[in-house]
Design a protein around this motif. Structure first.
Motif, PDB file in Angstrom:
ATOM      1  N   HIS A  19       0.917  -1.104  -0.213  1.00  0.00           N
ATOM      2  CA  HIS A  19       0.029   0.046   0.043  1.00  0.00           C
ATOM      3  C   HIS A  19       0.888   1.183   0.044  1.00  0.00           C
ATOM      4  CE1 HIS A  19       0.957   0.693   4.275  1.00  0.00           C
ATOM      5  NE2 HIS A  19       0.353  -0.760   4.513  1.00  0.00           N
ATOM      6  N   LYS A 302      -9.240  -2.165   4.304  1.00  0.00           N
ATOM      7  CA  LYS A 302      -9.765  -2.923   3.246  1.00  0.00           C
ATOM      8  C   LYS A 302     -11.158  -2.860   3.216  1.00  0.00           C
ATOM      9  CE  LYS A 302      -6.032  -6.013   2.107  1.00  0.00           C
ATOM     10  NZ  LYS A 302      -5.809  -7.319   2.129  1.00  0.00           N
ATOM     11  N   VAL A 307      -8.058   1.694   0.480  1.00  0.00           N
ATOM     12  CA  VAL A 307      -6.580   1.489   0.468  1.00  0.00           C
ATOM     13  C   VAL A 307      -6.126   2.063  -0.961  1.00  0.00           C
ATOM     14  CG1 VAL A 307      -4.767  -0.316   0.302  1.00  0.00           C
ATOM     15  CG2 VAL A 307      -6.656  -0.429   2.099  1.00  0.00           C
ATOM     16  N   ASP A 309      -3.519   1.835  -3.818  1.00  0.00           N
ATOM     17  CA  ASP A 309      -2.229   0.822  -4.542  1.00  0.00           C
ATOM     18  C   ASP A 309      -1.534   1.692  -5.432  1.00  0.00           C
ATOM     19  OD1 ASP A 309      -1.039  -0.787  -6.092  1.00  0.00           O
ATOM     20  OD2 ASP A 309      -2.793  -1.797  -6.659  1.00  0.00           O
TER      21      ASP A 309
END
Length: 525
Positions: A19, A302, A307, A309
């Motif tokens: 992350h 989550k 979150v 990426d």
């Protein structure tokens, strides 16, 4: 022989894809590593993957994969992040590597046993799977782990323990004296306060019936090494500790800097140095502690769906743009917030309209008025076009009162570079970039003072001196940005004829800029 500098990130726990928080850690460590190389130090830069433990086993089972297949896949994402973010690591260590890592972890355990600091006893404790660690009542909030929001498991078992309590006094002296520096001071004080409350011995193994995925305890296959001897030892196993080839270990240990998140500070500032003290090895020289990244004011989760990426983000926005946001907009040492909307605002203001626009304007004027070539004017000609306006780098009453004597090169070489270096020596990365963008503001103001686009019609010679000073500023910005935005810095230096690796004094500048450095982005609501 060049000075050595050994820097590490923490080794990422690969129970999930990376992350944005680990991207922050990578970007910070990379900026420091690149800066050290620019100062002619021989750098060894390590990252890696922590691939053992209960959480990994449970995640693999949940994903319907074997544990090895699961860690192979997730570790590949972390390696891809290092590549895509332009991080200049020299090595990547995996704790599941039986050839490189296992022998050193086993040797470390055996040395701890030989020192008398490992013993076995029955234990009843609260085990947090999220931490992969036993925690205490003071780590709980409403009966749940304060960090993970999940109630710990009450476990009774026979484990090996490490005599951490024996090193309390030595650790206090180590940290308070600065022999092992903790950045920032607030984290140093936090560790000293924790130590002064007293230390307890810590569990150093778990029954192999519960955790079979790991390194067996030497001489006792019923136990699996716990994270302290397994994961933390990566910093020395990657250098060859435990092998026949100790060349790198002798050259680079102790580490100059461990770059970690605040949640694992106790492990690195207390347990890891205590282990090293027990076996007679030098302790790390420094520990750099960053905070957490929240998203829209909330902790990344989550279940919430917030979150970020970093691999996807880099693909959409570019790596230097993300590096800039992480290293300037995010506080170097404290918690900070990240939203894509704010990222786009900062990108447009600082990169597209700020840096990119300045570089483009200067390049176009040099190309248009002097066919892209500037030969350095005389010192008299350059000082005839001083800054005039009081510089932000001067406090009232100091040298800034004589701005009529100061040219941009003087300001850059005598004032800005020393401030830049001082901030970097203390790892104040955001402050370093603040200094760079303050200089950019000074150079933009210099354009407005002399208006070379008008001046060229009446005084080409003076215009040439102004553009030389502005181009000197461009090249200086390029060098200052090399640790932070390496691709952008190389484009700037190459566009102004310096070459990305050239450190020669600039006597002639040849400009050829192919397209903008940054294009504006649409705002994100």
């Amino acid at each position: 022989m060049a000075d050595k500098f050994y820097i590490t990130t923490s080794i990422a726990y690969v129970n999930a894809r990376p992350h944005i928080g680990f991207a922050l850690e990578l970007a910070q460590a990379d900026a420091i590593a690149r800066w050290q190389r620019l100062n002619d130090r021989e750098v060894f830069f390590l990252s890696g993957a922590d691939e053992h433990g209960a959480k990994i086993m449970r995640a693999a089972e949940s994903a319907g994969k074997s544990v090895q297949e699961f860690v192979d896949q997730n570790t590949s994402f972390f390696k891809k992040l290092i590549k895509d973010l332009g991080v200049s690591t020299d090595d990547f260590i995996r704790t599941s590597d039986q050839k490189r890592h296992f022998p050193g972890a086993i040797e470390l355990w055996e040395k701890l046993e030989a020192s008398g600091d490992i013993y076995k006893k029955n234990y009843i404790g609260l085990y947090c799977v999220g931490h992969e660690a036993f925690i205490t009542q003071k780590d709980l909030a409403d009966g749940k782990c304060a960090d993970h929001g999940v109630a710990p498991e009450k476990i009774e078992e026979e484990n090996y323990f490490f005599r951490l309590s024996r090193f309390e006094t030595e650790l206090i002296a180590l940290i308070s004296s600065g022999r092992m520096r903790v950045f920032p001071d607030s984290r140093k004080n936090e560790m000293l306060a924790f130590l002064k409350n007293g230390l307890e011995d810590v569990s150093f193994s778990r029954p192999s019936k519960d955790i079979s995925w790991g390194i067996p305890v030497p001489g006792d296959a019923t136990q699996t090494m716990y994270v302290w001897c397994d994961a933390l030892s990566n910093y020395i196993t990657a250098l060859g500790f435990g092998s026949d080839d100790l060349k790198k270990f002798k050259e680079f240990w102790p580490a100059d800097l461990h770059n970690i998140g605040k949640d694992i500070l106790r492990f690195h500032a207390i347990i890891w140095p205590a282990v090293l003290l027990s076996v007679g090895l030098p302790v790390p020289k420094g520990i750099f502690v960053h905070g957490f990244i929240n998203v829209g004011g909330q902790k990344m989760s989550k279940s919430i769906g917030n979150v970020i990426d970093p691999l996807d983000f880099i693909k959409r926005h570019g790596r230097d743009a993300l590096r800039y946001y992480l290293l300037r907009e995010i506080s170097t040492f404290e918690d900070a917030d990240f939203t894509e909307g704010r990222f786009v605002e900062v990108y447009n203001a600082d990169l597209a309209n700020g840096l990119g626009n300045y570089i483009s304007r200067v390049a176009k004027m040099v190309e248009q008025y002097f066919d892209g070539v500037l030969v350095r004017p005389s010192t008299e000609e350059l000082t005839a076009v001083p800054i005039k306006k009081r510089s932000s780098f001067f406090a009232p009453g100091d040298e800034g009162t004589k701005m009529e004597l100061i040219s941009p090169p003087y300001l850059i070489d005598r004032i800005v570079w020393p401030a830049y270096r001082c901030a970097f020596e203390n790892y104040q990365l955001k402050q370093v970039l603040d200094i760079v963008w303050t200089l950019l503001g000074e150079l933009d103001a210099y354009v407005q003072i002399y208006e070379p686009f008008k001046l060229v019609k009446t005084d080409p010679k003076k215009t040439k001196a102004v553009l030389w000073n502005l181009s000197y500023g461009v090249l200086s910005l390029g060098w200052m940005l090399k640790p932070f935005l390496p691709d952008t810095a190389d484009k700037i230096l190459n566009a102004f004829g310096a070459g990305s690796n050239s450190k020669e004094e600039w006597k002639e500048i040849r400009v050829k800029l192919d397209g903008p450095l940054f294009t504006r982005k649409e705002n994100v609501n």
